[in-house]
Scaffold this motif. Sequence first.
Motif, mmCIF file in Angstrom:
data_model
loop_
_atom_site.group_PDB
_atom_site.id
_atom_site.type_symbol
_atom_site.label_atom_id
_atom_site.label_comp_id
_atom_site.label_asym_id
_atom_site.label_seq_id
_atom_site.Cartn_x
_atom_site.Cartn_y
_atom_site.Cartn_z
ATOM 1 N N ALA A 97 38.934 -18.086 -86.075
ATOM 2 C CA ALA A 97 38.183 -17.405 -85.249
ATOM 3 C C ALA A 97 37.555 -18.363 -84.070
ATOM 4 O O ALA A 97 37.822 -17.867 -82.774
ATOM 5 C CB ALA A 97 36.895 -16.752 -85.856
ATOM 6 N N ALA A 98 37.324 -19.506 -84.310
ATOM 7 C CA ALA A 98 36.682 -20.537 -83.370
ATOM 8 C C ALA A 98 37.913 -21.011 -82.497
ATOM 9 O O ALA A 98 37.778 -20.861 -81.104
ATOM 10 C CB ALA A 98 36.247 -21.939 -84.117
ATOM 11 N N VAL A 99 39.225 -21.111 -82.907
ATOM 12 C CA VAL A 99 40.224 -21.557 -82.091
ATOM 13 C C VAL A 99 40.593 -20.333 -80.969
ATOM 14 O O VAL A 99 40.710 -20.598 -80.196
ATOM 15 C CB VAL A 99 41.431 -21.862 -83.097
ATOM 16 C CG1 VAL A 99 42.772 -22.045 -82.044
ATOM 17 C CG2 VAL A 99 41.313 -23.059 -83.696
ATOM 18 N N GLU A 100 40.497 -19.121 -81.538
ATOM 19 C CA GLU A 100 40.854 -18.054 -80.550
ATOM 20 C C GLU A 100 39.773 -17.979 -79.465
ATOM 21 O O GLU A 100 40.159 -17.671 -78.468
ATOM 22 C CB GLU A 100 41.056 -16.696 -81.355
ATOM 23 C CG GLU A 100 41.240 -15.399 -80.701
ATOM 24 C CD GLU A 100 42.897 -15.864 -79.865
ATOM 25 O OE1 GLU A 100 43.095 -14.793 -79.004
ATOM 26 O OE2 GLU A 100 43.600 -16.643 -80.377
ATOM 27 N N ASN A 101 38.507 -18.181 -79.903
ATOM 28 C CA ASN A 101 37.367 -17.974 -78.953
ATOM 29 C C ASN A 101 37.923 -19.038 -77.823
ATOM 30 O O ASN A 101 37.574 -19.009 -76.633
ATOM 31 C CB ASN A 101 36.139 -18.394 -79.454
ATOM 32 C CG ASN A 101 35.452 -17.020 -80.054
ATOM 33 O OD1 ASN A 101 35.967 -16.231 -80.002
ATOM 34 N ND2 ASN A 101 34.229 -17.213 -80.304
ATOM 35 N N MET A 102 37.975 -20.345 -78.356
ATOM 36 C CA MET A 102 38.419 -21.477 -77.303
ATOM 37 C C MET A 102 39.409 -21.023 -76.705
ATOM 38 O O MET A 102 39.633 -21.404 -75.249
ATOM 39 C CB MET A 102 38.535 -22.814 -78.077
ATOM 40 C CG MET A 102 37.155 -23.307 -78.710
ATOM 41 S SD MET A 102 37.298 -24.995 -79.215
ATOM 42 C CE MET A 102 38.198 -24.761 -80.762
ATOM 43 N N LEU A 103 40.463 -20.700 -77.092
ATOM 44 C CA LEU A 103 41.924 -20.430 -76.084
ATOM 45 C C LEU A 103 41.452 -19.281 -75.148
ATOM 46 O O LEU A 103 41.901 -19.486 -73.998
ATOM 47 C CB LEU A 103 42.937 -19.740 -77.328
ATOM 48 C CG LEU A 103 43.599 -20.800 -78.250
ATOM 49 C CD1 LEU A 103 44.422 -19.748 -79.230
ATOM 50 C CD2 LEU A 103 43.983 -21.823 -77.763
ATOM 51 N N LEU A 104 40.686 -18.217 -75.577
ATOM 52 C CA LEU A 104 40.336 -17.248 -74.374
ATOM 53 C C LEU A 104 39.503 -17.696 -73.513
ATOM 54 O O LEU A 104 39.433 -17.696 -72.489
ATOM 55 C CB LEU A 104 39.761 -16.134 -75.278
ATOM 56 C CG LEU A 104 40.505 -15.104 -75.916
ATOM 57 C CD1 LEU A 104 39.821 -14.187 -76.991
ATOM 58 C CD2 LEU A 104 41.686 -14.615 -75.180
ATOM 59 N N ALA A 105 38.689 -18.530 -73.916
ATOM 60 C CA ALA A 105 37.611 -19.320 -72.978
ATOM 61 C C ALA A 105 38.340 -20.023 -71.960
ATOM 62 O O ALA A 105 38.008 -20.149 -70.827
ATOM 63 C CB ALA A 105 36.285 -20.226 -73.786
ATOM 64 N N ALA A 106 39.163 -20.951 -72.445
ATOM 65 C CA ALA A 106 40.016 -22.009 -71.543
ATOM 66 C C ALA A 106 40.747 -20.749 -70.571
ATOM 67 O O ALA A 106 40.843 -21.291 -69.416
ATOM 68 C CB ALA A 106 40.974 -22.656 -72.450
#
Length: 162
Positions: free
Chosen positions: A90-99
């Motif tokens: 979940a943390a990774v997906e949030n970061m991918l979308l934020a980037a």
Amino acid sequence: MDTFEAIRKRRSIRSFTGDPVPKEDLKKIVDAGRLAPSGNNKQPWHFIVVTDKGLIQKLSVAAEWSAQASAMIAVVMDTVSKYWLEDGSAAVENMLLAATALGYGTCWLEGNALPHEDSIKAWLKIPEDLRLLTLIPVGVPVNWPESKGKKTLAEVMHWETF
């Protein structure tokens, strides 16, 4: 960029210009990961942001092309949490979308990074009792690839039963 636009635009980017990513933008990306949901609110994560070119070169053992990235984020998890894998994802997906929303390209290197976990943990001085979930190269993309096509909503969505 709104959330749905970022979801539609996100791609695995494997070619970067080498232009720097400002520290403030890297903080925003990691903060998005920090704000992800986690089982029982354990928040079993640590994020190591690497901008040193020499260290990024070493980390590119996980994927040769990732040496072009301006930064690399190591997602490190405490496996004491029962849901560490789900929480980290979940943390990774949030970061991918934020980037993506900030205009940067990323790629999730889990499968390529794990065979090198011991070396990566040594280079990043990660405590032995923690796990490397993935590395995320971050950079200015050379271009945004077109979608290779996704299944239609009708192909994957079911109402009430399968």
